[in-house]
Design a protein around this motif. Structure first.
Motif, PDB file in Angstrom:
ATOM      1  N   ARG A   1     -25.180  18.466  53.331  1.00 46.82           N
ATOM      2  CA  ARG A   1     -25.412  17.387  54.394  1.00 46.82           C
ATOM      3  C   ARG A   1     -26.859  17.880  55.121  1.00 46.82           C
ATOM      4  O   ARG A   1     -27.157  18.757  55.663  1.00 46.82           O
ATOM      5  CB  ARG A   1     -24.326  17.498  55.459  1.00 46.82           C
TER       6      ARG A   1
ATOM      7  N   ASN B   1     -26.503  11.401  51.398  1.00 49.89           N
ATOM      8  CA  ASN B   1     -26.007  12.660  52.309  1.00 49.89           C
ATOM      9  C   ASN B   1     -27.190  12.945  53.141  1.00 49.89           C
ATOM     10  O   ASN B   1     -27.352  14.190  53.673  1.00 49.89           O
ATOM     11  CB  ASN B   1     -25.909  13.802  51.262  1.00 49.89           C
TER      12      ASN B   1
ATOM     13  N   LEU C   1     -28.823  12.079  56.952  1.00 49.35           N
ATOM     14  CA  LEU C   1     -28.708  11.374  58.208  1.00 49.35           C
ATOM     15  C   LEU C   1     -30.273  11.414  58.690  1.00 49.35           C
ATOM     16  O   LEU C   1     -30.787  12.663  59.100  1.00 49.35           O
ATOM     17  CB  LEU C   1     -27.963  11.848  59.035  1.00 49.35           C
TER      18      LEU C   1
ATOM     19  N   THR D   1     -22.354  10.677  66.429  1.00 48.04           N
ATOM     20  CA  THR D   1     -22.629  10.498  64.997  1.00 48.04           C
ATOM     21  C   THR D   1     -23.000  11.792  64.242  1.00 48.04           C
ATOM     22  O   THR D   1     -22.504  11.857  62.980  1.00 48.04           O
ATOM     23  CB  THR D   1     -23.750   9.411  64.920  1.00 48.04           C
ATOM     24  N   THR D   2     -23.936  12.545  64.553  1.00 40.53           N
ATOM     25  CA  THR D   2     -24.253  13.587  63.841  1.00 40.53           C
ATOM     26  C   THR D   2     -23.431  14.718  63.681  1.00 40.53           C
ATOM     27  O   THR D   2     -23.011  15.270  62.512  1.00 40.53           O
ATOM     28  CB  THR D   2     -25.541  14.405  64.482  1.00 40.53           C
TER      29      THR D   2
ATOM     30  N   PHE E   1     -20.814  13.865  61.122  1.00 38.63           N
ATOM     31  CA  PHE E   1     -21.302  13.761  59.658  1.00 38.63           C
ATOM     32  C   PHE E   1     -21.576  15.277  59.320  1.00 38.63           C
ATOM     33  O   PHE E   1     -20.905  15.568  58.168  1.00 38.63           O
ATOM     34  CB  PHE E   1     -23.060  13.468  59.796  1.00 38.63           C
TER      35      PHE E   1
ATOM     36  N   THR F   1     -18.751  12.345  57.193  1.00 38.78           N
ATOM     37  CA  THR F   1     -18.853  11.034  57.392  1.00 38.78           C
ATOM     38  C   THR F   1     -20.167  10.387  57.762  1.00 38.78           C
ATOM     39  O   THR F   1     -20.731  10.679  58.835  1.00 38.78           O
ATOM     40  CB  THR F   1     -18.140  10.521  58.626  1.00 38.78           C
ATOM     41  N   LEU F   2     -20.881   9.839  56.946  1.00 37.63           N
ATOM     42  CA  LEU F   2     -22.069   9.178  57.122  1.00 37.63           C
ATOM     43  C   LEU F   2     -21.904   7.776  57.513  1.00 37.63           C
ATOM     44  O   LEU F   2     -21.150   6.844  56.860  1.00 37.63           O
ATOM     45  CB  LEU F   2     -22.982   9.079  55.752  1.00 37.63           C
TER      46      LEU F   2
END
Length: 492
Positions: free
Chosen positions: A234, A422, A424, A474-475, A478, A483-484
């Motif tokens: 990730r 993968n 972000l 969000t980060t 992930f 979860t992207l």
């Protein structure tokens, strides 16, 4: 839309990707990997921490990856181990940026800022001094406090002659670096640092590694994800320079970033006119900046000239916590307060950090071939002075890379848009040094592999160091759950 966008990017970069394949693959990436298992112990005394108890170890890597059995150097890494074996999923490597920033204590910095416990539980967090830095075979150009060198951001050039004058300084710096070279200088590059990351992964006994990089760390993370996609878990890239390397276009974007971020400071200062007296409106604050800068161009005052005034103001836009000091300097210059100017200039002037500046130059100059014609920079300065009046004539100015003693050993790493999604990409919409365009560029190059999180925020740094709940959540989701986001998102 993302598939069509990716195809368009592939169309213009295909020749570059094909050209790079042989050069990058020809260098052994992980042959003769170190056996898993490191000897962990106390970190050096200068690795100061506030909240975390770190362990340190060293990993041997080839100085020259084209000769993996030749001279070896040691990369020092730090570790904050997960204390929850049932939740641990692997390792998360960090890079604070630069290039030239020491990362051994960066684990502690993020913990101090509030790295979520769920992330600390999920990973052994790995900091490091990348090659050439600190405790990892440090390099030196021999910079001293007496040199007329403001660091790795070029000085503001008031005219063509100022560019020519800076060319002489830049040439002298390049020659100075060559004179201090102990044979390591040419091997300090982003591609080699990415190869080092993979050696560290192997030494840790991990099949894959996750990565969190800030600023230049985004270039290193993008390079690793492109060179070793099957070993990348990730990847979080925060405050992006736009590619796997910093080139002339990348540094020129500093001026764009200042134009986009300055209104936030101007609004802040205007709301505090009764305190600082810099202008009752943002427009008046901007006029004050230009007036003071031009005044100092003609007559430096107590160690502060137009170059330094603009540089300090640029650095003052990195975050709101710096606004007060920046406003004080403006106020002191406006009022001619000699004692205050000297004190603030000393506090705000870049320290001659020889090792950090040396690594910045080595990586930046080794990664890509820079223009060597002074006229090229004079034209760029003329264009950007008009396009970006606040700082364009600085970031477009000539740098020592124009006279660097070594040609790039290989082409810059091409961003690989093939593979699983993968990556972000995090980006403030107003960032002085890595403007939003940098995040857009890297997201476009990764295509379907990445998602862009655009934050309606100001300053340099988003995750943990910033203050946006949407980006934080969000980060963290992930990194912990994998979860992207299904699509690019905008955080207000």
């Amino acid at each position: 839309m993302r598939r069509r966008r990716r195809d368009a990017v592939r169309g213009v970069t295909l020749a570059v990707v094909v050209g790079l394949a042989g050069a990058v693959v020809a260098v052994p990436a992980a042959a003769d990997e170190p056996q898993p298992g490191l000897t962990w112990g106390a970190c050096p005394e200068d690795v100061v921490t506030k909240v975390a108890v770190l362990q340190c170890a060293t990993v041997p890597v080839p100085l020259d990856y084209s000769e993996p059995g030749g001279e070896q150097i040691e990369i020092m890494v730090s570790r904050l181990a997960s204390t929850k074996p049932d939740k641990r999923r692997g390792v998360l490597m960090l890079n604070p940026g630069g290039p030239g920033g020491s990362g051994l204590s960066f684990v502690d910095d993020l913990a101090w800022f509030g790295m979520p416990a769920s992330v600390l539980d999920s990973y052994d967090i790995i900091g490091m001094d990348t090659r050439g830095i600190g405790h990892s075979a440090p390099i030196s150009c021999g910079f001293t406090a007496e040199q007329d060198y403001l660091g790795n951001i070029p000085p503001y050039a008031v005219d063509e002659q100022a560019v020519a004058d800076q060319a002489e300084i830049a040439k002298g710096v390049a020659e100075q670096c060559a004179a201090h070279d102990d044979g390591r200088l040419r091997h300090v590059s982003t591609a080699n640092m990415a190869r080092d990351l993979d050696r560290i992964r192997a030494a840790l006994g991990e099949e894959k590694t996750s990565f969190l990089g800030y600023s230049y760390g985004t270039a290193l993370g993008a390079a690793y994800a492109s060179m070793f996609p099957e070993r990348s878990d990730r990847i979080v890239l925060d405050s992006n320079i736009g590619d796997t390397h910093l080139d002339q276009d990348g540094i020129r974007r500093f001026a764009m970033g200042m134009e986009q971020t300055f209104p936030d400071f101007a609004k802040w200062a205007a709301a505090r006119h009764e305190t600082y007296g810099l202008g009752r409106t943002p427009e008046q604050v901007r006029k004050t900046y230009l007036t003071l800068a031009e005044r100092l161009d003609g007559a430096p005052e107590n160690g502060v000239d137009g170059r330094l005034f603009r540089l300090v103001t640029f650095a003052g836009l990195y975050g709101r916590t710096k606004y007060g000091l920046t406003a004080q300097l403006w106020q002191s210059v406006r009022d001619g307060d000699e004692a205050a100017i000297e004190k603030l200039a000393a506090a705000a002037t870049p320290s001659p950090t020889d090792n950090a500046w040396s690594v910045f130059l080595a990586v930046t100059c080794n990664d890509v071939d820079w223009p060597s014609d002074v006229r090229t920079y004079q034209r760029a300065v003329a264009v950007d002075r008009e396009r970006y009046p606040l700082y364009g004539a600085a970031s477009a100015n000539i740098v020592p890379c124009a006279y660097w003693p070594h040609e790039p050993a290989e082409p810059p790493v091409a961003v690989d848009d093939e593979g699983r999604a993968n990556v972000l990409v995090l980006q403030n919409r107003r960032d002085p040094v890595t403007p939003h365009r940098g995040g857009e560029l890297l997201d476009e190059k990764f295509g379907d592999r990445s998602r862009l999180v655009s934050v309606d925020g100001s300053g340099h740094g988003v995750y943990v160091t910033g203050d946006n709940a949407c980006a934080l959540n969000t980060t963290t989701t992930f990194l912990v759950d994998g979860t992207l986001p299904k699509r690019d998102i905008s955080c207000k």
